[in-house]
Design an enzyme around this catalytic site. Structure first.
Site, PDB file in Angstrom:
ATOM      1  N   ARG A 119      55.363  13.849 -21.742  1.00  0.00           N
ATOM      2  CA  ARG A 119      56.014  14.749 -21.807  1.00  0.00           C
ATOM      3  C   ARG A 119      56.576  15.428 -20.284  1.00  0.00           C
ATOM      4  O   ARG A 119      56.143  15.432 -19.604  1.00  0.00           O
ATOM      5  CB  ARG A 119      56.140  15.969 -23.131  1.00  0.00           C
ATOM      6  N   LYS A 144      51.322  19.458 -25.574  1.00  0.00           N
ATOM      7  CA  LYS A 144      51.435  20.025 -27.074  1.00  0.00           C
ATOM      8  C   LYS A 144      49.242  19.822 -27.220  1.00  0.00           C
ATOM      9  O   LYS A 144      48.847  19.379 -27.079  1.00  0.00           O
ATOM     10  CB  LYS A 144      52.057  19.125 -27.900  1.00  0.00           C
ATOM     11  N   HIS A 191      63.362  12.438 -23.704  1.00  0.00           N
ATOM     12  CA  HIS A 191      61.883  11.820 -23.990  1.00  0.00           C
ATOM     13  C   HIS A 191      62.104  10.511 -24.384  1.00  0.00           C
ATOM     14  O   HIS A 191      61.094   9.781 -24.980  1.00  0.00           O
ATOM     15  CB  HIS A 191      61.903  12.186 -25.718  1.00  0.00           C
ATOM     16  N   ARG A 194      59.413   8.338 -22.435  1.00  0.00           N
ATOM     17  CA  ARG A 194      58.008   8.571 -23.222  1.00  0.00           C
ATOM     18  C   ARG A 194      57.934   6.877 -25.021  1.00  0.00           C
ATOM     19  O   ARG A 194      56.944   6.330 -24.450  1.00  0.00           O
ATOM     20  CB  ARG A 194      57.584   9.598 -24.053  1.00  0.00           C
ATOM     21  N   HIS A 217      49.083  11.304 -27.293  1.00  0.00           N
ATOM     22  CA  HIS A 217      48.750  12.144 -29.086  1.00  0.00           C
ATOM     23  C   HIS A 217      47.815  12.132 -29.055  1.00  0.00           C
ATOM     24  O   HIS A 217      46.499  11.281 -29.636  1.00  0.00           O
ATOM     25  CB  HIS A 217      49.924  10.483 -29.439  1.00  0.00           C
ATOM     26  N   TYR A 226      56.143   5.081 -35.671  1.00  0.00           N
ATOM     27  CA  TYR A 226      57.281   4.579 -34.709  1.00  0.00           C
ATOM     28  C   TYR A 226      57.168   3.516 -34.966  1.00  0.00           C
ATOM     29  O   TYR A 226      58.553   2.507 -34.118  1.00  0.00           O
ATOM     30  CB  TYR A 226      57.049   5.897 -33.310  1.00  0.00           C
TER      31      TYR A 226
END
Length: 241
Positions: A119, A144, A191, A194, A217, A226
């Protein structure tokens, strides 16, 4: 006071006079553009504007749009990893030679984000850690979930005394500036860099579990969803050609 009278006053006015801003306001209200330019030149604002224009021209020459168009329902602008890395490495080298700050640091941070699949705030913290410690490999807490993730600073990114100025900028403010920079010159959000690494690794057959570990992740299903969505969209595009 008419226009000619104001011109004569400004010609004989000291550069540091407090009245000059009052006259600037009057000239703007009257729509006297030549007098506005005259005052701007006296204040040195004209040179500053020319500098900004020159910087913009340089950036447009060395940076090219990377976004291929935003995928509906996602943050992804379909950035190709190989193309993005080539563009950012080349841009960084050229900006390093011209010492064009702060854009040189912006590109370095975007390159760090791209190769680590992180990020933007994580890339900023990695860049600052590198400037402070000189270390190219270290662990950081992910933005995160608080996971610990491994970060690498590309060899092309160098330490420089001028980069110390970046250390004084709040991470949130810096990330906002870099996001605007990326949208303006790369035509993609940060983003997407990424996502570019995730797509590149998936296309090269890397296990989703490894990709999740690389990119920080926590949930493996996010990676799988994704990559499957991206594959489906690319397949539909090929069928439509």
């Amino acid at each position: 006071m008419d226009k000619d009278e104001l011109k004569e006053i400004i010609k004989n006015l000291p550069d540091n006079s407090p009245k000059i801003l009052e006259y600037l306001k009057l000239a703007k209200e009257k729509g006297w553009k030549d007098i506005v330019n005259m005052i701007a030149q006296k204040l040195g604002l004209e040179e500053e504007e020319k500098k900004k224009t020159d910087e913009t021209d340089v950036l447009k020459k060395i940076l090219k749009p990377l976004g291929k168009g935003k995928i509906k329902g996602t943050w992804d602008y379909s950035v190709d990893f190989v193309e993005a890395k080539k563009t950012l490495v080349s841009a960084y080298k050229q900006l390093y030679d011209t010492n064009l700050m702060p854009y040189e640091a912006y590109v370095a941070i975007l390159l760090i984000q791209l190769v680590n699949g992180c990020r933007i705030r994580e890339a900023i913290r990695a860049f600052k850690t590198f400037i402070e410690s000189g270390e190219r490999e270290f662990q950081l807490q992910a933005q995160k979930h608080g996971n610990i993730r491994f970060m690498i600073i590309p060899d092309v990114v160098k330490k420089k005394a001028t980069y110390n100025a970046v250390l004084t900028i709040d991470d949130e403010k810096l990330s906002a500036r870099i996001r605007m920079f990326a949208l303006h010159y790369l035509k993609a959000n940060t983003h997407s860099l990424r996502y570019a690494l995730i797509s590149y690794l998936a296309k090269n057959g890397i296990d989703p579990a490894i990709i999740a570990k690389i990119t920080g992740h926590k949930r493996l299903d996010r990676i799988i969803t994704y990559t499957q969505t991206k594959d489906a969209i690319e397949m539909l595009r090929k069928l439509a050609d």
